[in-house]
Design a protein around this motif. Structure first.
Motif, PDB file in Angstrom:
ATOM      1  N   LYS A  54    -114.285 -17.722   8.816  1.00  0.00           N
ATOM      2  CA  LYS A  54    -113.621 -17.999  10.094  1.00  0.00           C
ATOM      3  C   LYS A  54    -113.507 -16.694  10.874  1.00  0.00           C
ATOM      4  N   PHE A  55    -113.952 -16.753  12.115  1.00  0.00           N
ATOM      5  CA  PHE A  55    -113.877 -15.603  13.012  1.00  0.00           C
ATOM      6  C   PHE A  55    -112.968 -15.986  14.177  1.00  0.00           C
ATOM      7  N   GLU A  56    -111.932 -15.195  14.391  1.00  0.00           N
ATOM      8  CA  GLU A  56    -111.021 -15.447  15.504  1.00  0.00           C
ATOM      9  C   GLU A  56    -111.489 -14.633  16.702  1.00  0.00           C
ATOM     10  N   VAL A  57    -111.668 -15.312  17.818  1.00  0.00           N
ATOM     11  CA  VAL A  57    -112.092 -14.657  19.053  1.00  0.00           C
ATOM     12  C   VAL A  57    -110.938 -14.778  20.037  1.00  0.00           C
ATOM     13  N   ALA A  58    -110.492 -13.626  20.562  1.00  0.00           N
ATOM     14  CA  ALA A  58    -109.439 -13.611  21.570  1.00  0.00           C
ATOM     15  C   ALA A  58    -109.958 -12.884  22.798  1.00  0.00           C
ATOM     16  N   VAL A  59    -109.846 -13.536  23.940  1.00  0.00           N
ATOM     17  CA  VAL A  59    -110.247 -12.937  25.211  1.00  0.00           C
ATOM     18  C   VAL A  59    -108.963 -12.712  25.997  1.00  0.00           C
ATOM     19  N   PHE A  60    -108.561 -11.437  26.101  1.00  0.00           N
ATOM     20  CA  PHE A  60    -107.327 -11.082  26.799  1.00  0.00           C
ATOM     21  C   PHE A  60    -107.607 -11.019  28.296  1.00  0.00           C
ATOM     22  N   LEU A  61    -106.693 -11.601  29.063  1.00  0.00           N
ATOM     23  CA  LEU A  61    -106.888 -11.741  30.498  1.00  0.00           C
ATOM     24  C   LEU A  61    -106.100 -10.691  31.270  1.00  0.00           C
ATOM     25  N   GLU A  62    -106.640 -10.296  32.408  1.00  0.00           N
ATOM     26  CA  GLU A  62    -105.931  -9.364  33.291  1.00  0.00           C
ATOM     27  C   GLU A  62    -104.705 -10.068  33.868  1.00  0.00           C
ATOM     28  N   GLU A  76    -117.179 -20.670  29.643  1.00  0.00           N
ATOM     29  CA  GLU A  76    -118.059 -19.849  28.798  1.00  0.00           C
ATOM     30  C   GLU A  76    -117.660 -19.958  27.329  1.00  0.00           C
ATOM     31  N   LEU A  77    -116.360 -19.943  27.068  1.00  0.00           N
ATOM     32  CA  LEU A  77    -115.888 -20.026  25.682  1.00  0.00           C
ATOM     33  C   LEU A  77    -116.132 -21.410  25.077  1.00  0.00           C
ATOM     34  N   ASP A  78    -116.119 -22.436  25.910  1.00  0.00           N
ATOM     35  CA  ASP A  78    -116.420 -23.787  25.412  1.00  0.00           C
ATOM     36  C   ASP A  78    -117.845 -23.869  24.888  1.00  0.00           C
ATOM     37  N   GLU A  79    -118.729 -23.008  25.364  1.00  0.00           N
ATOM     38  CA  GLU A  79    -120.131 -22.991  24.940  1.00  0.00           C
ATOM     39  C   GLU A  79    -120.378 -22.018  23.781  1.00  0.00           C
ATOM     40  N   PHE A  80    -119.340 -21.401  23.254  1.00  0.00           N
ATOM     41  CA  PHE A  80    -119.479 -20.391  22.207  1.00  0.00           C
ATOM     42  C   PHE A  80    -120.089 -21.022  20.959  1.00  0.00           C
ATOM     43  N   GLY A  84    -114.694 -23.542  17.879  1.00  0.00           N
ATOM     44  CA  GLY A  84    -113.830 -24.713  17.881  1.00  0.00           C
ATOM     45  C   GLY A  84    -113.187 -24.874  19.243  1.00  0.00           C
ATOM     46  N   ALA A  85    -112.048 -25.515  19.257  1.00  0.00           N
ATOM     47  CA  ALA A  85    -111.327 -25.762  20.503  1.00  0.00           C
ATOM     48  C   ALA A  85    -110.783 -24.447  21.066  1.00  0.00           C
ATOM     49  N   VAL A  86    -110.917 -24.303  22.369  1.00  0.00           N
ATOM     50  CA  VAL A  86    -110.400 -23.121  23.066  1.00  0.00           C
ATOM     51  C   VAL A  86    -108.983 -23.443  23.506  1.00  0.00           C
ATOM     52  N   ARG A  87    -108.082 -22.518  23.247  1.00  0.00           N
ATOM     53  CA  ARG A  87    -106.704 -22.732  23.700  1.00  0.00           C
ATOM     54  C   ARG A  87    -106.212 -21.498  24.442  1.00  0.00           C
ATOM     55  N   ARG A 122    -108.114 -18.225  23.058  1.00  0.00           N
ATOM     56  CA  ARG A 122    -108.395 -18.025  21.635  1.00  0.00           C
ATOM     57  C   ARG A 122    -109.207 -19.191  21.098  1.00  0.00           C
ATOM     58  N   LEU A 123    -110.111 -18.851  20.194  1.00  0.00           N
ATOM     59  CA  LEU A 123    -110.878 -19.886  19.500  1.00  0.00           C
ATOM     60  C   LEU A 123    -111.225 -19.381  18.120  1.00  0.00           C
ATOM     61  N   ILE A 124    -111.545 -20.313  17.249  1.00  0.00           N
ATOM     62  CA  ILE A 124    -111.990 -19.992  15.893  1.00  0.00           C
ATOM     63  C   ILE A 124    -113.455 -20.424  15.777  1.00  0.00           C
ATOM     64  N   SER A 125    -114.304 -19.485  15.404  1.00  0.00           N
ATOM     65  CA  SER A 125    -115.717 -19.762  15.161  1.00  0.00           C
ATOM     66  C   SER A 125    -115.921 -19.792  13.649  1.00  0.00           C
ATOM     67  N   VAL A 126    -116.548 -20.851  13.150  1.00  0.00           N
ATOM     68  CA  VAL A 126    -116.781 -20.997  11.716  1.00  0.00           C
ATOM     69  C   VAL A 126    -118.285 -20.925  11.465  1.00  0.00           C
ATOM     70  N   ALA A 127    -118.698 -19.896  10.728  1.00  0.00           N
ATOM     71  CA  ALA A 127    -120.119 -19.700  10.439  1.00  0.00           C
ATOM     72  C   ALA A 127    -120.249 -18.714   9.282  1.00  0.00           C
ATOM     73  N   ARG A 128    -121.461 -18.559   8.783  1.00  0.00           N
ATOM     74  CA  ARG A 128    -121.696 -17.582   7.711  1.00  0.00           C
ATOM     75  C   ARG A 128    -121.655 -16.163   8.244  1.00  0.00           C
ATOM     76  N   GLU A 129    -122.125 -15.979   9.474  1.00  0.00           N
ATOM     77  CA  GLU A 129    -122.053 -14.666  10.105  1.00  0.00           C
ATOM     78  C   GLU A 129    -121.764 -14.873  11.579  1.00  0.00           C
ATOM     79  N   PHE A 130    -121.207 -13.854  12.199  1.00  0.00           N
ATOM     80  CA  PHE A 130    -120.787 -13.967  13.592  1.00  0.00           C
ATOM     81  C   PHE A 130    -121.940 -13.630  14.526  1.00  0.00           C
ATOM     82  N   ASP A 131    -122.083 -14.441  15.571  1.00  0.00           N
ATOM     83  CA  ASP A 131    -123.127 -14.218  16.571  1.00  0.00           C
ATOM     84  C   ASP A 131    -122.518 -13.473  17.755  1.00  0.00           C
ATOM     85  N   CYS A 132    -122.872 -12.196  17.916  1.00  0.00           N
ATOM     86  CA  CYS A 132    -122.347 -11.381  19.014  1.00  0.00           C
ATOM     87  C   CYS A 132    -123.063 -11.638  20.339  1.00  0.00           C
ATOM     88  N   GLY A 133    -124.082 -12.460  20.353  1.00  0.00           N
ATOM     89  CA  GLY A 133    -124.890 -12.684  21.548  1.00  0.00           C
ATOM     90  C   GLY A 133    -124.108 -12.962  22.818  1.00  0.00           C
TER      91      GLY A 133
END
Length: 164
Positions: A54-62, A76-80, A84-87, A122-133
């Motif tokens: 599980k990889f937690e992705v947080a995008v902090f906003l101005e 953009e995050l919905d297409e990650f 998972g679900a973006v909150r 915030r979203l949780i990405s579940v994978a074997r490795e994280f895609d930085c693309g």
């Protein structure tokens, strides 16, 4: 001598049942040998199971982000990939999470003001490795202060903060 045969001359097993037993024995032996051989080949080739992480992705906003910019970032995050679900985490929720994290050391959080907290997606990405693309594109969007990615600890493995 058998119990039901007074002469000791038991009839030999019939040919079809003998063949059936032999065929079952050969089939069972072939299955065992095949399983052992395929397992050995996989192990010798260096195969090992890599679990999903599980990889937690947080995008902090101005602080002064517009509603339109928030919508673009969320889209953009919905297409990650593998996401998972973006909150949206509000400033109040962020402050509550920090206080919960440091509840055993309240002196560390006593001076934190609500205004110093950032809203974040915030979203949780579940994978074997994280895609930085997609990360550089998200980082460049209007209204993004910073992007933070963490691999959560799991199954006796350590977590880590990732940089893309």
């Amino acid at each position: 001598m058998t119990h039901g045969d007074p002469d000791g001359d038991a009839p030999p097993p019939s040919e079809p049942s003998r063949r059936l037993r032999m065929m079952l024995a050969v089939t069972a032996a072939a299955l065992v040998i095949g399983a052992a051989a395929s397992t050995s080949v996989l192990l010798l080739a260096g195969y090992r199971y890599v679990p999903d992480r599980k990889f937690e992705v947080a995008v902090f906003l101005e602080p002064d982000i517009s509603a339109e910019d928030k919508a673009v970032i969320r889209a953009e995050l919905d297409e990650f990939p593998d996401g998972g679900a973006v909150r949206l985490e509000t400033r109040d929720e962020a402050l509550a999470r920090v206080k919960e994290t440091w509840k055993h050391q309240p002196d560390r959080v006593e001076g934190i003001q609500l205004e110093s907290m950032s809203e974040s997606f915030r979203l949780i990405s579940v994978a074997r490795e994280f895609d930085c693309g997609p990360v550089p594109e998200i980082r460049e969007l209007a209204g993004v202060e910073r992007v933070w990615i963490a691999m959560r600890p799991a199954g006796g493995r350590y977590g880590a903060e990732l940089s893309c």
